[in-house]
Every structure is written in C-alpha cells, then in structure tokens.
Write a protein that holds these residues in place. Structure first.
Motif, PDB file in Angstrom:
ATOM      1  N   TRP A  95      24.508 -20.011  28.336  1.00  0.00           N
ATOM      2  CA  TRP A  95      25.725 -20.811  28.174  1.00  0.00           C
ATOM      3  C   TRP A  95      26.726 -20.121  27.243  1.00  0.00           C
ATOM      4  O   TRP A  95      27.932 -20.113  27.498  1.00  0.00           O
ATOM      5  CB  TRP A  95      25.346 -22.184  27.614  1.00  0.00           C
ATOM      6  N   PHE A  96      26.226 -19.533  26.162  1.00  0.00           N
ATOM      7  CA  PHE A  96      27.101 -18.909  25.161  1.00  0.00           C
ATOM      8  C   PHE A  96      27.070 -17.382  25.243  1.00  0.00           C
ATOM      9  O   PHE A  96      27.330 -16.705  24.249  1.00  0.00           O
ATOM     10  CB  PHE A  96      26.692 -19.364  23.753  1.00  0.00           C
TER      11      PHE A  96
ATOM     12  N   LEU B 207      24.737 -17.874  17.817  1.00  0.00           N
ATOM     13  CA  LEU B 207      23.875 -17.909  16.633  1.00  0.00           C
ATOM     14  C   LEU B 207      23.878 -19.301  15.996  1.00  0.00           C
ATOM     15  O   LEU B 207      22.832 -19.828  15.606  1.00  0.00           O
ATOM     16  CB  LEU B 207      24.329 -16.872  15.613  1.00  0.00           C
ATOM     17  N   VAL B 208      25.044 -19.884  15.917  1.00  0.00           N
ATOM     18  CA  VAL B 208      25.176 -21.218  15.321  1.00  0.00           C
ATOM     19  C   VAL B 208      24.503 -22.271  16.191  1.00  0.00           C
ATOM     20  O   VAL B 208      23.708 -23.102  15.710  1.00  0.00           O
ATOM     21  CB  VAL B 208      26.663 -21.570  15.120  1.00  0.00           C
ATOM     22  N   GLN B 209      24.801 -22.243  17.474  1.00  0.00           N
ATOM     23  CA  GLN B 209      24.311 -23.287  18.373  1.00  0.00           C
ATOM     24  C   GLN B 209      22.806 -23.194  18.589  1.00  0.00           C
ATOM     25  O   GLN B 209      22.117 -24.217  18.684  1.00  0.00           O
ATOM     26  CB  GLN B 209      25.048 -23.203  19.713  1.00  0.00           C
ATOM     27  N   ALA B 210      22.271 -21.991  18.668  1.00  0.00           N
ATOM     28  CA  ALA B 210      20.824 -21.833  18.826  1.00  0.00           C
ATOM     29  C   ALA B 210      20.092 -22.363  17.599  1.00  0.00           C
ATOM     30  O   ALA B 210      19.048 -23.016  17.721  1.00  0.00           O
ATOM     31  CB  ALA B 210      20.467 -20.375  19.066  1.00  0.00           C
TER      32      ALA B 210
ATOM     33  N   ALA C 219      17.556 -16.800  22.464  1.00  0.00           N
ATOM     34  CA  ALA C 219      18.905 -17.062  22.951  1.00  0.00           C
ATOM     35  C   ALA C 219      19.719 -15.775  23.026  1.00  0.00           C
ATOM     36  O   ALA C 219      20.444 -15.532  24.001  1.00  0.00           O
ATOM     37  CB  ALA C 219      19.600 -18.079  22.053  1.00  0.00           C
ATOM     38  N   LEU C 220      19.600 -14.937  22.006  1.00  0.00           N
ATOM     39  CA  LEU C 220      20.301 -13.655  22.011  1.00  0.00           C
ATOM     40  C   LEU C 220      19.832 -12.776  23.166  1.00  0.00           C
ATOM     41  O   LEU C 220      20.649 -12.166  23.873  1.00  0.00           O
ATOM     42  CB  LEU C 220      20.063 -12.920  20.689  1.00  0.00           C
TER      43      LEU C 220
ATOM     44  N   ALA D 148      17.289  -7.523  17.380  1.00  0.00           N
ATOM     45  CA  ALA D 148      16.824  -7.395  15.998  1.00  0.00           C
ATOM     46  C   ALA D 148      17.968  -7.233  15.012  1.00  0.00           C
ATOM     47  O   ALA D 148      17.935  -7.791  13.907  1.00  0.00           O
ATOM     48  CB  ALA D 148      15.858  -6.217  15.877  1.00  0.00           C
ATOM     49  N   GLN D 149      19.000  -6.493  15.403  1.00  0.00           N
ATOM     50  CA  GLN D 149      20.076  -6.216  14.453  1.00  0.00           C
ATOM     51  C   GLN D 149      20.903  -7.454  14.126  1.00  0.00           C
ATOM     52  O   GLN D 149      21.620  -7.482  13.120  1.00  0.00           O
ATOM     53  CB  GLN D 149      20.979  -5.105  14.975  1.00  0.00           C
ATOM     54  N   ARG D 150      20.773  -8.507  14.945  1.00  0.00           N
ATOM     55  CA  ARG D 150      21.527  -9.731  14.697  1.00  0.00           C
ATOM     56  C   ARG D 150      20.689 -10.826  14.042  1.00  0.00           C
ATOM     57  O   ARG D 150      21.200 -11.920  13.795  1.00  0.00           O
ATOM     58  CB  ARG D 150      22.118 -10.246  16.018  1.00  0.00           C
ATOM     59  N   LEU D 151      19.418 -10.544  13.779  1.00  0.00           N
ATOM     60  CA  LEU D 151      18.535 -11.546  13.181  1.00  0.00           C
ATOM     61  C   LEU D 151      18.488 -11.392  11.665  1.00  0.00           C
ATOM     62  O   LEU D 151      18.592 -10.288  11.136  1.00  0.00           O
ATOM     63  CB  LEU D 151      17.114 -11.407  13.740  1.00  0.00           C
ATOM     64  N   PRO D 152      18.270 -12.493  10.939  1.00  0.00           N
ATOM     65  CA  PRO D 152      18.074 -12.392   9.498  1.00  0.00           C
ATOM     66  C   PRO D 152      16.708 -11.800   9.176  1.00  0.00           C
ATOM     67  O   PRO D 152      15.815 -11.771  10.039  1.00  0.00           O
ATOM     68  CB  PRO D 152      18.154 -13.864   9.041  1.00  0.00           C
TER      69      PRO D 152
END
Length: 250
Positions: free
Chosen positions: A94-95, A103-106, A127-128, A147-151
């Motif tokens: 969807w996003f 990131l916010v919605q997930a 989701a990513l 991985a690069q977008r995860l905390p």
C-alpha cells in the motif's frame, strides 16, 4: 498436492483485517484496527491464533484499551512475537511509493497488539521488503536495503546476518543459522523469511517450497514470504490448482 481445501489461518485473517482498515481510512487508524482485529477474532477464533493472541484479542473485543492490553503482555515488556510481521505485507504494498510513511504506518500497525520494539521492527522489516519487492529491487539488494532502514535491534542484526548467506545455500542450513520461527519471535522468524523471499523474489512457488523445507513455524514463515513475493508476481505467480484448493475468502 494435499487433497481438499487448504484452510487459511490467523495470518490471513489479520492481514485481511489490516487491509480493510487501509481501504477504509487510507492509513492505520489504530483504534479502528484494534476493533477490526477484535471483531475478526470473535467471529472466528478457530484460525490457529497463538495463545497470547487469544488473550489479547478477546480483551480488546471486550472493550479494554488496546494500549493497555498490548503493553501488559510478558510482564510489561509486550510481545516480541511474529504476529505483526506475518500480517503486514498488504501495508508494505500500500505504501510502496512512500517509504518514510511506510515506516510510521507499519509501526502503528504492529503496536496495536505487539508493544515490544523487536516485534515492531520485525513488522517494519517485512513491510519494507514488500514495498521494495513491488518497486522492483534486485534480489541481491533486498536484504541490505531493508537493513539500512531499520533501527539497531536484534531483528536488524539477523537481517544483516542473512545478507552473508549465499542464495545457493540449502534453505534448511540457512534456517538453522537464522531461525525458522520455532521460538515464535520476530527475531527468530523475520530474517530467515526475508532471506527466502530475496532468494526467489520472482518465483512464488519456489520461494514457498524453500521456506517450507526448512520446517519451523511454516504457516507464519510462508505467510511472510508469500506476502513479499506475491506483491511482486501477483496472482499470475500462483498455480491455478493452488488457487482452486484454497479455502474461499469472502
């Protein structure tokens, strides 16, 4: 192929509930999602929900605050299970055009039932991966881009570990290294599922067979893999005989 209808489980039930909320609101309205989860569960509680989710969803449907219910699990730590990850693929698709909003919605979608940061990160990772799959990312790049977008987290460490496992590796060996969901946690489930998805990003059938071959929590790992890969292949990637065997969905 197993005879008779292939019965769908809680993975599908909750993914459909999430999709209904996205369709109605265009985003994750957490109160609406909690209500949808509770109503879906109460209407049909025999879909192989985990023990914790039986308690959580019944409590939410009874009118208790989803925030309180989610946070009090496991002595106040919240569940770090894989339920939020198994249902989130529709949100990733969807996003797909807005990864920052994804990131916010997930995170919001996970927090309704899973308050632990690892469970939330697991859902974000799936989701990513789904969004990147839709966007046509190369399979060799999928895990690294996720991985690069995860905390910083155990889930991220697991995904990074997955990047080092060659796609030629037998999925059973990869599962032995990454975990196949036997511990029923996002940490033990998401990295392996995403490795299997990345390995067969354009072949849904091979992706599912490779995932199932490793054993473990097969319906959940296959739900994650199926969501990521089918978002790219569409229903054309599903054999007609599989579609005919699946239990119908309203």
């Amino acid at each position: 192929m197993a005879p008779g209808h292939w019965r769908w489980t809680d993975d599908t039930a909750m993914a459909l509930a999430l999709f209904r909320v996205l369709s109605a609101h265009g985003k994750v309205d957490q109160d609406a999602l909690a209500a949808e989860f509770g109503a879906t569960y109460t209407a049909d509680p025999y879909r192989d929900y985990g023990a914790t989710m039986h308690e959580v969803l019944a409590a939410i449907h009874s009118g208790q605050s989803w925030r309180d219910v989610a946070r009090r699990q496991f002595d106040g730590q919240g569940s770090w299970g894989n339920g939020a990850a198994m249902r989130v693929a529709p949100l990733g698709a969807w996003f797909a055009d807005d990864l920052d909003e994804l990131l916010v919605q997930a995170g919001k979608s996970a927090g309704v039932t899973h308050a632990h940061p690892e469970a939330i990160t697991g859902a974000v990772a799936v989701a990513l991966a789904t969004a990147l799959s839709v966007r046509g990312v190369d399979n060799a790049d999928l895990l690294g881009e996720v991985a690069q977008r995860l905390p910083e987290s155990e889930v991220r460490t697991g995904v990074l570990r997955a990047t080092k496992i060659a796609f030629g590796t037998d999925s059973r060996n990869a599962g032995a290294t990454l975990g196949t969901g036997r511990r029923i946690s996002a940490v033990d489930t998401v990295p392996f599922a995403l490795w299997c998805a990345a390995r067969h990003l354009d072949d849904l059938v091979e992706a599912l067979w490779a995932t199932a071959a490793a054993g473990g929590d097969v319906d959940t790992t296959c739900a994650i893999v199926g969501g990521v890969v089918a978002a790219r292949t569409g229903l054309d990637g599903v054999p007609p005989e599989w579609l005919a065997a699946c239990e119908p969905i309203d």
